[in-house]
Motif scaffolding. Sequence first.
Motif, PDB file in Angstrom:
ATOM      1  N   ILE A  29      -8.509  -1.818  66.182  1.00  0.00           N
ATOM      2  CA  ILE A  29      -7.883  -3.070  66.572  1.00  0.00           C
ATOM      3  C   ILE A  29      -8.468  -3.456  67.917  1.00  0.00           C
ATOM      4  N   HIS A  30      -8.807  -4.722  68.053  1.00  0.00           N
ATOM      5  CA  HIS A  30      -9.503  -5.159  69.253  1.00  0.00           C
ATOM      6  C   HIS A  30      -8.596  -5.847  70.261  1.00  0.00           C
ATOM      7  N   GLY A  31      -7.303  -5.808  70.076  1.00  0.00           N
ATOM      8  CA  GLY A  31      -6.421  -6.415  71.049  1.00  0.00           C
ATOM      9  C   GLY A  31      -5.000  -5.945  70.911  1.00  0.00           C
ATOM     10  N   GLY A  32      -4.779  -4.985  70.046  1.00  0.00           N
ATOM     11  CA  GLY A  32      -3.416  -4.550  69.769  1.00  0.00           C
ATOM     12  C   GLY A  32      -2.898  -3.525  70.758  1.00  0.00           C
ATOM     13  N   PRO A  33      -1.582  -3.469  70.894  1.00  0.00           N
ATOM     14  CA  PRO A  33      -0.934  -2.590  71.864  1.00  0.00           C
ATOM     15  C   PRO A  33      -0.509  -1.258  71.249  1.00  0.00           C
ATOM     16  N   MET A  34      -1.424  -0.528  70.681  1.00  0.00           N
ATOM     17  CA  MET A  34      -1.044   0.671  69.942  1.00  0.00           C
ATOM     18  C   MET A  34      -0.960   1.927  70.795  1.00  0.00           C
ATOM     19  N   ALA A  35      -1.256   1.830  72.050  1.00  0.00           N
ATOM     20  CA  ALA A  35      -1.169   3.023  72.900  1.00  0.00           C
ATOM     21  C   ALA A  35      -0.642   2.624  74.270  1.00  0.00           C
ATOM     22  N   GLY A  36      -0.143   3.590  75.019  1.00  0.00           N
ATOM     23  CA  GLY A  36       0.296   3.330  76.380  1.00  0.00           C
ATOM     24  C   GLY A  36       1.676   2.724  76.473  1.00  0.00           C
ATOM     25  N   ARG A  37       2.543   3.034  75.508  1.00  0.00           N
ATOM     26  CA  ARG A  37       3.862   2.435  75.464  1.00  0.00           C
ATOM     27  C   ARG A  37       4.891   3.511  75.173  1.00  0.00           C
ATOM     28  N   LYS A  38       5.966   3.562  75.973  1.00  0.00           N
ATOM     29  CA  LYS A  38       7.090   4.456  75.714  1.00  0.00           C
ATOM     30  C   LYS A  38       8.302   3.591  75.456  1.00  0.00           C
ATOM     31  N   ASN A  39       8.879   3.748  74.276  1.00  0.00           N
ATOM     32  CA  ASN A  39       9.921   2.828  73.873  1.00  0.00           C
ATOM     33  C   ASN A  39      10.940   3.519  72.973  1.00  0.00           C
ATOM     34  N   PHE A  40      12.083   2.891  72.825  1.00  0.00           N
ATOM     35  CA  PHE A  40      13.123   3.320  71.894  1.00  0.00           C
ATOM     36  C   PHE A  40      13.802   2.051  71.407  1.00  0.00           C
ATOM     37  N   GLN A  41      14.289   2.070  70.177  1.00  0.00           N
ATOM     38  CA  GLN A  41      14.881   0.877  69.596  1.00  0.00           C
ATOM     39  C   GLN A  41      16.091   1.233  68.750  1.00  0.00           C
ATOM     40  N   ALA A  42      17.009   0.296  68.643  1.00  0.00           N
ATOM     41  CA  ALA A  42      18.042   0.373  67.620  1.00  0.00           C
ATOM     42  C   ALA A  42      17.373  -0.080  66.325  1.00  0.00           C
ATOM     43  N   ALA A  43      17.673   0.585  65.237  1.00  0.00           N
ATOM     44  CA  ALA A  43      17.011   0.283  63.971  1.00  0.00           C
ATOM     45  C   ALA A  43      18.047   0.134  62.868  1.00  0.00           C
ATOM     46  N   THR A  44      17.637  -0.516  61.790  1.00  0.00           N
ATOM     47  CA  THR A  44      18.440  -0.537  60.574  1.00  0.00           C
ATOM     48  C   THR A  44      17.759   0.381  59.573  1.00  0.00           C
ATOM     49  N   TYR A  45      18.558   1.022  58.738  1.00  0.00           N
ATOM     50  CA  TYR A  45      18.069   2.011  57.777  1.00  0.00           C
ATOM     51  C   TYR A  45      18.549   1.618  56.390  1.00  0.00           C
ATOM     52  N   GLN A  46      17.671   1.752  55.424  1.00  0.00           N
ATOM     53  CA  GLN A  46      18.034   1.468  54.043  1.00  0.00           C
ATOM     54  C   GLN A  46      17.499   2.594  53.164  1.00  0.00           C
ATOM     55  N   CYS A  47      18.404   3.261  52.460  1.00  0.00           N
ATOM     56  CA  CYS A  47      18.001   4.321  51.553  1.00  0.00           C
ATOM     57  C   CYS A  47      17.523   3.690  50.250  1.00  0.00           C
ATOM     58  N   ILE A  48      16.310   3.998  49.862  1.00  0.00           N
ATOM     59  CA  ILE A  48      15.761   3.497  48.610  1.00  0.00           C
ATOM     60  C   ILE A  48      15.983   4.534  47.505  1.00  0.00           C
ATOM     61  N   ARG A  49      15.648   5.791  47.791  1.00  0.00           N
ATOM     62  CA  ARG A  49      15.914   6.923  46.891  1.00  0.00           C
ATOM     63  C   ARG A  49      16.383   8.083  47.746  1.00  0.00           C
ATOM     64  N   PRO A  50      17.643   8.520  47.608  1.00  0.00           N
ATOM     65  CA  PRO A  50      18.166   9.604  48.443  1.00  0.00           C
ATOM     66  C   PRO A  50      17.258  10.832  48.427  1.00  0.00           C
ATOM     67  N   GLY A  51      16.989  11.352  49.634  1.00  0.00           N
ATOM     68  CA  GLY A  51      16.170  12.539  49.773  1.00  0.00           C
ATOM     69  C   GLY A  51      14.684  12.300  49.585  1.00  0.00           C
ATOM     70  N   GLU A  52      14.289  11.050  49.288  1.00  0.00           N
ATOM     71  CA  GLU A  52      12.885  10.776  48.983  1.00  0.00           C
ATOM     72  C   GLU A  52      12.273   9.618  49.763  1.00  0.00           C
ATOM     73  N   LEU A  53      12.983   8.487  49.849  1.00  0.00           N
ATOM     74  CA  LEU A  53      12.358   7.268  50.378  1.00  0.00           C
ATOM     75  C   LEU A  53      13.361   6.438  51.174  1.00  0.00           C
ATOM     76  N   TRP A  54      12.966   6.124  52.420  1.00  0.00           N
ATOM     77  CA  TRP A  54      13.794   5.317  53.312  1.00  0.00           C
ATOM     78  C   TRP A  54      12.963   4.198  53.921  1.00  0.00           C
ATOM     79  N   GLN A  55      13.623   3.054  54.161  1.00  0.00           N
ATOM     80  CA  GLN A  55      13.009   1.960  54.911  1.00  0.00           C
ATOM     81  C   GLN A  55      13.723   1.870  56.255  1.00  0.00           C
ATOM     82  N   ILE A  56      12.935   1.731  57.323  1.00  0.00           N
ATOM     83  CA  ILE A  56      13.461   1.665  58.688  1.00  0.00           C
ATOM     84  C   ILE A  56      12.869   0.416  59.335  1.00  0.00           C
ATOM     85  N   ASN A  57      13.719  -0.429  59.918  1.00  0.00           N
ATOM     86  CA  ASN A  57      13.275  -1.705  60.485  1.00  0.00           C
ATOM     87  C   ASN A  57      13.828  -1.866  61.891  1.00  0.00           C
ATOM     88  N   TRP A  58      13.028  -2.515  62.755  1.00  0.00           N
ATOM     89  CA  TRP A  58      13.523  -2.805  64.090  1.00  0.00           C
ATOM     90  C   TRP A  58      12.766  -3.994  64.676  1.00  0.00           C
TER      91      TRP A  58
END
Length: 148
Positions: A29-58
Amino acid sequence: MPVLPQLEGSTFDADLRNRHIIYEVVYAIHGGPMAGRKNFQAATYQCIRPGELWQINWLEETGTICSMCWDITNKCLSTLLAFSKGHWTESVAAHGDKRNPDDFARWRDLAKIGTQADRILLSEQAEILEDFHGAGDLEPIDPSWPTL
């Protein structure tokens, strides 16, 4: 961060609570902020398949939208990032540590640059390198701290 009421009775505790993963994405990536960042967020979680697959959004204070599907069984992540124009074009300004009030304020200003239609979309996949319970070497946070 607190578990939202809609997760009560789900497999959140068994699948995700206090679980951390380390992964690596290879990209150019030629302009993206993929390094040099320390952060934490509140997220929403959605179980797609218990024990197998989760979606996490913030939503980041820079205006960037993040979505990640964690395939626990196959040990991989699939992501979608919708970078705000400010976060993408001012990537150096997106570096820092949220615990620093100046960094936090600067990041919030990045969200004010551009419109929703100016977003840069990035989809990536990554292999999980480590999967463990506990904080590892993450710096502690206080769940009462603001995230946006």
